[in-house]
Design a protein around this motif. Sequence first.
Motif, PDB file in Angstrom:
ATOM      1  N   SER A   1      -4.636  -1.326  17.957  1.00 39.92           N
ATOM      2  CA  SER A   1      -5.388  -0.170  17.457  1.00 39.92           C
ATOM      3  C   SER A   1      -6.852  -0.466  17.228  1.00 39.92           C
ATOM      4  CB  SER A   1      -4.823   0.305  16.117  1.00 39.92           C
ATOM      5  OG  SER A   1      -3.461   0.482  16.164  1.00 39.92           O
ATOM      6  N   VAL A   2      -7.172  -1.745  16.999  1.00 47.57           N
ATOM      7  CA  VAL A   2      -8.532  -2.033  16.558  1.00 47.57           C
ATOM      8  C   VAL A   2      -9.066  -3.286  17.257  1.00 47.57           C
ATOM      9  CG1 VAL A   2      -7.599  -3.198  14.511  1.00 47.57           C
ATOM     10  CG2 VAL A   2      -9.937  -2.496  14.497  1.00 47.57           C
TER      11      VAL A   2
ATOM     12  N   THR B   1     -14.324   1.295   8.754  1.00 49.56           N
ATOM     13  CA  THR B   1     -13.012   1.707   8.241  1.00 49.56           C
ATOM     14  C   THR B   1     -12.280   0.507   7.653  1.00 49.56           C
ATOM     15  OG1 THR B   1     -12.939   3.320  10.020  1.00 49.56           O
ATOM     16  CG2 THR B   1     -10.890   2.904   8.874  1.00 49.56           C
ATOM     17  N   VAL B   2     -12.299  -0.620   8.410  1.00 47.80           N
ATOM     18  CA  VAL B   2     -11.620  -1.826   7.919  1.00 47.80           C
ATOM     19  C   VAL B   2     -12.280  -2.288   6.619  1.00 47.80           C
ATOM     20  CG1 VAL B   2     -11.066  -4.239   8.419  1.00 47.80           C
ATOM     21  CG2 VAL B   2     -10.982  -2.558  10.240  1.00 47.80           C
TER      22      VAL B   2
ATOM     23  N   PHE C   1     -11.321  -0.087   3.696  1.00 48.17           N
ATOM     24  CA  PHE C   1      -9.914  -0.272   3.343  1.00 48.17           C
ATOM     25  C   PHE C   1      -9.718  -1.584   2.587  1.00 48.17           C
ATOM     26  CE2 PHE C   1      -5.575  -1.713   4.552  1.00 48.17           C
ATOM     27  CZ  PHE C   1      -4.840  -0.630   4.104  1.00 48.17           C
ATOM     28  N   GLU C   2     -10.345  -2.650   3.091  1.00 46.64           N
ATOM     29  CA  GLU C   2     -10.170  -3.968   2.471  1.00 46.64           C
ATOM     30  C   GLU C   2     -10.875  -4.035   1.111  1.00 46.64           C
ATOM     31  OE1 GLU C   2      -8.291  -6.469   3.523  1.00 46.64           O
ATOM     32  OE2 GLU C   2      -7.660  -5.404   5.317  1.00 46.64           O
TER      33      GLU C   2
ATOM     34  N   ASN D   1     -11.336  -1.549  -0.869  1.00 48.56           N
ATOM     35  CA  ASN D   1     -10.474  -0.798  -1.768  1.00 48.56           C
ATOM     36  C   ASN D   1      -9.348  -1.658  -2.299  1.00 48.56           C
ATOM     37  OD1 ASN D   1     -11.117   1.752  -2.484  1.00 48.56           O
ATOM     38  ND2 ASN D   1     -10.553   2.641  -0.511  1.00 48.56           N
ATOM     39  N   SER D   2      -8.818  -2.523  -1.408  1.00 50.74           N
ATOM     40  CA  SER D   2      -7.727  -3.390  -1.848  1.00 50.74           C
ATOM     41  C   SER D   2      -8.186  -4.289  -2.987  1.00 50.74           C
ATOM     42  CB  SER D   2      -7.234  -4.293  -0.725  1.00 50.74           C
ATOM     43  OG  SER D   2      -7.034  -3.575   0.433  1.00 50.74           O
TER      44      SER D   2
ATOM     45  N   ARG E   1      -7.764   4.487  14.813  1.00 53.11           N
ATOM     46  CA  ARG E   1      -7.578   4.955  16.184  1.00 53.11           C
ATOM     47  C   ARG E   1      -8.470   6.140  16.504  1.00 53.11           C
ATOM     48  NH1 ARG E   1      -1.455   4.956  15.387  1.00 53.11           N
ATOM     49  NH2 ARG E   1      -1.136   2.754  14.994  1.00 53.11           N
TER      50      ARG E   1
ATOM     51  N   PRO F   1     -10.527  -6.777  17.553  1.00 51.41           N
ATOM     52  CA  PRO F   1     -10.383  -7.891  16.604  1.00 51.41           C
ATOM     53  C   PRO F   1     -11.688  -8.265  15.911  1.00 51.41           C
ATOM     54  CG  PRO F   1      -9.874  -8.607  18.854  1.00 51.41           C
ATOM     55  CD  PRO F   1     -10.013  -7.122  18.886  1.00 51.41           C
TER      56      PRO F   1
ATOM     57  N   LEU G   1     -12.030  -6.064  13.021  1.00 55.35           N
ATOM     58  CA  LEU G   1     -11.026  -6.396  12.016  1.00 55.35           C
ATOM     59  C   LEU G   1     -11.441  -7.623  11.197  1.00 55.35           C
ATOM     60  CD1 LEU G   1      -8.146  -5.437  11.172  1.00 55.35           C
ATOM     61  CD2 LEU G   1      -7.291  -7.329  12.518  1.00 55.35           C
TER      62      LEU G   1
ATOM     63  N   ILE H   1       0.580  -3.745  15.562  1.00 52.39           N
ATOM     64  CA  ILE H   1      -0.013  -2.406  15.487  1.00 52.39           C
ATOM     65  C   ILE H   1      -1.531  -2.525  15.404  1.00 52.39           C
ATOM     66  CG2 ILE H   1      -0.282  -0.406  13.976  1.00 52.39           C
ATOM     67  CD1 ILE H   1       2.673  -0.564  13.448  1.00 52.39           C
ATOM     68  N   LEU H   2      -1.989  -3.508  14.626  1.00 54.43           N
ATOM     69  CA  LEU H   2      -3.434  -3.641  14.445  1.00 54.43           C
ATOM     70  C   LEU H   2      -4.149  -4.042  15.730  1.00 54.43           C
ATOM     71  CD1 LEU H   2      -3.678  -5.216  10.931  1.00 54.43           C
ATOM     72  CD2 LEU H   2      -4.531  -3.005  11.668  1.00 54.43           C
ATOM     73  N   VAL H   3      -3.633  -5.091  16.408  1.00 54.53           N
ATOM     74  CA  VAL H   3      -4.377  -5.535  17.595  1.00 54.53           C
ATOM     75  C   VAL H   3      -4.350  -4.498  18.711  1.00 54.53           C
ATOM     76  CG1 VAL H   3      -4.151  -8.008  17.182  1.00 54.53           C
ATOM     77  CG2 VAL H   3      -2.466  -6.868  18.594  1.00 54.53           C
TER      78      VAL H   3
ATOM     79  N   LYS I   1     -17.547   2.091  13.829  1.00 52.84           N
ATOM     80  CA  LYS I   1     -16.768   2.975  12.956  1.00 52.84           C
ATOM     81  C   LYS I   1     -15.503   2.252  12.473  1.00 52.84           C
ATOM     82  CE  LYS I   1     -14.577   7.400  12.732  1.00 52.84           C
ATOM     83  NZ  LYS I   1     -13.612   8.122  13.512  1.00 52.84           N
ATOM     84  N   GLN I   2     -14.900   1.536  13.442  1.00 49.24           N
ATOM     85  CA  GLN I   2     -13.691   0.787  13.085  1.00 49.24           C
ATOM     86  C   GLN I   2     -14.005  -0.265  12.036  1.00 49.24           C
ATOM     87  OE1 GLN I   2     -12.123  -0.812  16.736  1.00 49.24           O
ATOM     88  NE2 GLN I   2     -10.597   0.799  16.857  1.00 49.24           N
TER      89      GLN I   2
ATOM     90  N   TYR J   1      -5.400   5.166   7.094  1.00 50.88           N
ATOM     91  CA  TYR J   1      -6.169   4.013   7.593  1.00 50.88           C
ATOM     92  C   TYR J   1      -5.927   3.802   9.088  1.00 50.88           C
ATOM     93  CZ  TYR J   1      -7.329  -1.008   8.095  1.00 50.88           C
ATOM     94  OH  TYR J   1      -7.820  -2.219   8.496  1.00 50.88           O
TER      95      TYR J   1
ATOM     96  N   LYS K   1       0.853  -1.201   0.000  1.00 50.29           N
ATOM     97  CA  LYS K   1       0.000   0.000   0.000  1.00 50.29           C
ATOM     98  C   LYS K   1       0.881   1.241   0.000  1.00 50.29           C
ATOM     99  CE  LYS K   1      -3.905  -2.164   0.979  1.00 50.29           C
ATOM    100  NZ  LYS K   1      -5.059  -2.132   0.155  1.00 50.29           N
TER     101      LYS K   1
END
Lengths: 305, 418
Positions: B229-230, B6-7, B10-11, B13-14, A99, B232, B235, B225-227, B2-3, A94, A86
Motif C-alpha cells: 500500500s505504501v 499520513t504515516v 499516524f505514528e 498519534n501513537s 492508498r 517503503p 513508511l 498490507i503495508l508494503v 502525502k503517504q 489510515y 489500534k
Amino acid sequence: MKLEVKNLKKNFGENEVLHGISFCVESGSALGLLGRNGAGKTTTIRILMDVFKSNSGTILMDGKPFIPREHQIGYLPEERGLYPKKTVGEQLIYLGMLRGLGAKAAKANMKKWLERMEVAEYENRKLETLSKGNQQKVQLAQTLLCNPDIIILDEPFSGLDPVNSQILKDVIKEQIQEGRLVIFSSHQMSYVEEFCEEIAILNHGDLVLSGNLREIKREFGRDRLVLSSLEEESEELARRLRDTFSDLLEVEKVQKDRIIIRKLQPENKSAILKRLLEQDVDMEFFGMYEPSLNDIFVEKAGDEA
Amino acid sequence: MKQFLTVLKFELNSYFKNRSFVLTTVLLAVVMAGVIIVPTFIPGLLNSEKDETSVKEETSAEAEMTEEALDNLGVFVRTDQVDDVDMLLDMMPAQWKTFQEEQELKTAVEQEEIEAGFILESLSDVTYVVNNLSMSERYSYMFQNALSTYQRMQYLKEKGLSAEEVMEAENVGVSLSTEILGKNSARNYGYTYALVFVVYFLIIFYGQMIAVSVTTEKSNRAIEILVTSVNPNSLIFGKVLAGAIAGVLQAVLILGTGFASYYAFQDKWGGMLDFLFDIPARVLIIYGIFAMLSYLLYAFIFGMLGAMVSKTEDISKSSMPVMMIYIASFLIAMLGMSDCDSMLMKVASFIPFTSGNAMFIRVSMGSVTVWETLLSGVLLAASCVLAGILSAKIFRFGTLHYGNPLKFGATVRKLKEQ
C-alpha cells in the motif's frame, strides 16, 4: 481489463518453487487459484502484488506490463495482520489514506464496509479485542475499502463460520457483477465452484490445469457415464460389468452408491444401455458423468498425497 | 509526500495517545520545575535572599566554624635541631598538641584523640603516625611543606636576613589576570556537559522505541498490507521522524520548563545556575542543528536495525553494536571536553557518528571556523538521508523474512546484487 500471467518462474535460493505458471482473467469474472498447501498459490499472488519479484515470466494488464502501484487493488494477504492495539476505525482510515483516499472518503468507506461486513459496532474497539472471525471481517473491509478495480484474496474463507462465509460470498458475487476483476486462492472447492468462471490448479509449482471451469468439467466428463443400481451393491455390479461388458466399457471408479465407467468407444452409450436392459440390471440412474470440482482437483493435485 | 505525512501523523498519534509517554513528559517537566522553583521558597538555602546582618552573623559563625573545623594533630620532638617548634607548627594550621613521649603520641592516635601525629627525628627526618592511611591523605604532605619552608627560613636567617626580611622575600605577590581570546571553557563546561547528556538520553531511550515501531509491522504481520500500500521510503521516514519528533518534543518540553522556571526565579537564584542555563544563542542554534542531525542519524540506524529483525525481542541483542558506537562517540566527547582542540576531537568532529557531539563541543568550548562547522553539518545531514534510504531498502528486502535477524553485510551485498 484483462490480466495475463505468462510463464512465471520463481526461485528461492537454489529451489525453484514455480515452474512456469500462466493464466488469464478479465474484469467481471473471477479466477480461482487452486492447489494444495505449498503448491505455490501464495507465491504467485505475492509476485502479482510485487511483494516478490519473479525470476522470469511476464504479467500484462491489457497488453502492457502490470505495475500494481498504478492500480487500485484490494489485497487480502495470507498473512492477516493489522494493528492489534489500534481501534478498528482508526486503522482502516489510515490504510485508506495510504492508498490515496482523502480523510473524509476514507472515513465514509470505513463505515460503509464495516456495516456491510456486519461489524460496525466494533468501530471504536481495539482490534485485539475482537474474535478471530470478526478480525477477519475487518481485514476484508480493509481489502475493499478503496473500491478497488482488482481484488486479490488469498484464502479469504479460512477462519470464517458458514454465516460469515455466506456474507463474504455475497460480497464477492456483488463485486464480480459490478465488473471487478477477482482472483482468489482456496482449497475449498465448493466456493470456487460457485463463482469462478476460470480456474488454475497448481501442484508443486506446476500448472496442472487451467481454463474455463464449465469447459473443463465438460472435457473431464466426456466418455464417462454414471451408473447406479437400486438392488445391487456397487462392488457386485462393478464385478458384473468387468465380466460381461469389457468389450464396451472400463470401470473407472467404484463409489459407495455409484460407479463411474468410461466408454471404450464414444458411440457406445446406447449399446451399453441396451445390454444393461438385456441383463435386467435394476438401474437407479444411468447418465452422463458431470465431475465436481473436487473430483477434478483430487485427480489433478491429489496424486502424490 | 502525502503517504509520508499520513504515516507521520499516524505514528505521532501513537506516541501522543500513549499514556506512559504523556505521563513521563508531564512528570519530568513537573520535577524539573520543582527542582528549580522549590529551593527558592526554602529560607536560607539560597544566599541571595539574606540581608546584611545575617551575612555578617554568618561570617563570624563561619570563622568559628573554621576554628572548630581545624584538625587535631600531635607532635613529639626527639631532636634539638629545631629551635623554634612553635614557628614550625604555625606554618601548618591545626590544633597542635605537643607530646613528651613517643608512646603517648601513638596512644593518642590510636584512641583517636588526634587525627595523626608527627615524630620529628631531625630537621630532615619525620615519622608520620596515623591509624589508617586514607586516600585523601594531606597532613604528611602539608607537614613536609611546612618543614622545608622552616628549613629555608632558618638557612636565610643564618645568612643574615631577619625574620621579617625573610617573610618579605617569601611574600612577593604575583598577580595573574587571564585574558581569554577563545572561549571560557571552564564557564561553558556546565551547559555543554548537560546538553551532550540530553542527546545521549534521547538516543538511548528513543533509539530502541524507533526500532520497535519498525519491527512491530513484521511481528503483527501487517507488513504485507503495508508494503503493497505504501512506498517503503515514506513508511520508514515517517516512522523514524515521528519517533524523532516525539523525542525532541519531550526534551524541549522538559528542558523548556526548566529554562522558564529558572528565568522566572532567576533573581532568587542570584545567577547561581547560570553555568547551566545561560547559554549563548549561537551555541544553542549549533547545538539544535547538530544534536538533531546526530539524533536523526542514530534514529535511522535504529530503524534499520528494526528492519533487520522480525521479533521485537531480538532488538536489544541486535542493537548492541550501534549502542557501542554511540557510547564510544559519547566517551570521545567527554574526553574531548577537557581538550576540545585536540587532534582526536578535530577528526571526530567530521565523522558523522561522532560529529554531533564533537562539533558541538568544539563550537561551544573551543575555536572552530565556520566552514568546518558547515562541512561537518552537511556530511552529517547527507549521512542521515543515506541511512534513511538504506533502512527503507533493508525494510523492503526483509519483508516476509522471518526467523534469525538479517546480517547487515550480507543484506547490503544482496541489495547491491538486486
